[in-house]
Design an enzyme around this catalytic site. Structure first.
Site, PDB file in Angstrom:
ATOM      1  N   LYS A 260       0.829  -1.214   0.000  1.00 18.67           N
ATOM      2  CA  LYS A 260       0.000   0.000   0.000  1.00 18.67           C
ATOM      3  C   LYS A 260       0.868   1.271   0.000  1.00 18.67           C
ATOM      4  O   LYS A 260       0.690   2.147  -0.836  1.00 18.67           O
ATOM      5  CB  LYS A 260      -0.924   0.020   1.246  1.00 18.67           C
TER       6      LYS A 260
ATOM      7  N   ARG B 197     -10.334  -0.013   8.933  1.00 13.75           N
ATOM      8  CA  ARG B 197      -9.729  -1.308   9.162  1.00 13.75           C
ATOM      9  C   ARG B 197     -10.631  -2.190  10.011  1.00 13.75           C
ATOM     10  O   ARG B 197     -10.237  -3.285  10.398  1.00 13.75           O
ATOM     11  CB  ARG B 197      -8.436  -1.074   9.932  1.00 13.75           C
TER      12      ARG B 197
ATOM     13  N   ARG C 287      11.769  -5.214   5.043  1.00 16.04           N
ATOM     14  CA  ARG C 287      11.444  -3.787   4.856  1.00 16.04           C
ATOM     15  C   ARG C 287      12.324  -2.887   5.718  1.00 16.04           C
ATOM     16  O   ARG C 287      12.611  -3.178   6.856  1.00 16.04           O
ATOM     17  CB  ARG C 287       9.985  -3.531   5.208  1.00 16.04           C
TER      18      ARG C 287
ATOM     19  N   ARG D 107      10.950  -1.251  11.344  1.00 18.91           N
ATOM     20  CA  ARG D 107       9.771  -1.049  12.197  1.00 18.91           C
ATOM     21  C   ARG D 107       9.709  -2.099  13.301  1.00 18.91           C
ATOM     22  O   ARG D 107       9.944  -3.270  13.018  1.00 18.91           O
ATOM     23  CB  ARG D 107       8.491  -1.124  11.338  1.00 18.91           C
TER      24      ARG D 107
ATOM     25  N   ARG E 168      -0.398  -9.618  12.931  1.00 20.46           N
ATOM     26  CA  ARG E 168      -1.043  -8.535  12.160  1.00 20.46           C
ATOM     27  C   ARG E 168      -1.896  -9.116  11.033  1.00 20.46           C
ATOM     28  O   ARG E 168      -2.986  -8.624  10.733  1.00 20.46           O
ATOM     29  CB  ARG E 168       0.017  -7.581  11.590  1.00 20.46           C
TER      30      ARG E 168
END
Ligand code: AP5
Length: 222
Positions: free
Chosen positions: A18, A94, A129, A158, A169
């Site tokens: 996203k 969400r 990431r 992160r 998640r």
């Protein structure tokens, strides 16, 4: 006469791409990018009251309570720039509650994009990431390595990007996705997010260009 600006929602599992696609959409279409994840991370970094409340939920890979996130989104959507340039809402709604809140506020997008990516790819994408705290740009150690040594040295990971937290998640996403998206079934466009970044963007670009064209035609004929 100017046509109404585009209103876009983008959704998909953690690490479905996203944020990466939003960078490209903003460059091409000039929409105001409203990412609840980015807004919350900024609050945490600045040590605000919202940040202090949100931090534990985020680091555990859980959803932050609706009232905190909703107030933030409503505030940002009401800014003049979002009304003028159009908006790109990323990571909201969400949950069913969040979708109902938007309905009540009569906030409805022109299109609801879903990036569809198989689980095993998602985990790889999360664990590799890295973020550039200076530019906000998203990198991946394997797929999109940083351009210079200087950038490489300052990249951060992160706290919610460990394999274990990504799995939790993902579970939370799966539990909520259907309810959160149910209001938008008639305007949903599912896109194969496992393709290359450019291939995914090509599809999104043609979808949004077409929509923009349609909106301009409505203004002309109306
Ligand atoms: P948020 O930041 O929204 O996290 P997320 O939904 O888990 O999504 P990500 O940011 O992990 O992934 P992405 O889809 O943007 O992927 P990216 O482009 O980076 O939310 C974080 C937390 O905040 C939540 O867990 C929650 O606690 C809280 N929160 C946020 N919104 C909330 C809400 N509405 N209500 C309650 N709580 C909320 O890509 C991932 C990686 O893959 C990158 O390394 C990238 O380089 C790479 N990549 C991207 N595209 C490709 C491609 N096509 N091929 C190969 N690699 C690719």
């Amino acid at each position: 006469i100017r046509s109404e600006p585009l209103k876009v929602m983008i959704s998909g599992a953690p690490a479905s791409g996203k944020g990466t696609q939003c960078e490209l959409i903003v460059q091409k279409f000039g929409l105001v990018h409203i990412s609840t994840g980015d807004l919350l991370r900024a609050e945490v970094a600045a040590g605000t009251e919202i940040g202090k409340k949100a931090k534990e939920f985020m680091n555990a890979g859980q959803l932050v309570p609706d009232e905190i996130v909703t107030a933030m989104v409503a505030g940002r959507l009401s800014h003049e720039d979002a009304k003028q340039r159009g908006w790109l809402l990323d990571g909201y709604p969400r949950s069913l509650g969040q979708a109902q809140t938007l309905d009540k506020m009569q906030i409805r997008p022109d299109v609801y994009i879903v990036l569809d990516v198989p689980d095993e790819i998602l985990i790889d994408r999360c664990v590799g990431r890295r973020l550039d705290p200076v530019t906000g740009k998203i990198y991946h150690l394997k797929f999109f390595p940083p351009e210079t040594e200087e950038i490489k040295a300052r990249l951060i990971t992160r706290p919610d990007d460990t394999e274990e937290k990504v799995k939790s998640r993902l579970d939370i996403y799966k539990k909520n996705a259907e309810a959160a998206s149910s209001s938008y079934s008639s305007i949903t466009h599912k896109i194969d997010g496992s393709l290359s970044k450019d291939a995914v963007f090509k599809e999104i670009e043609s979808l949004l260009s077409q929509l923009q064209q349609d909106k301009a035609n409505i203004v002309k004929s109306g």
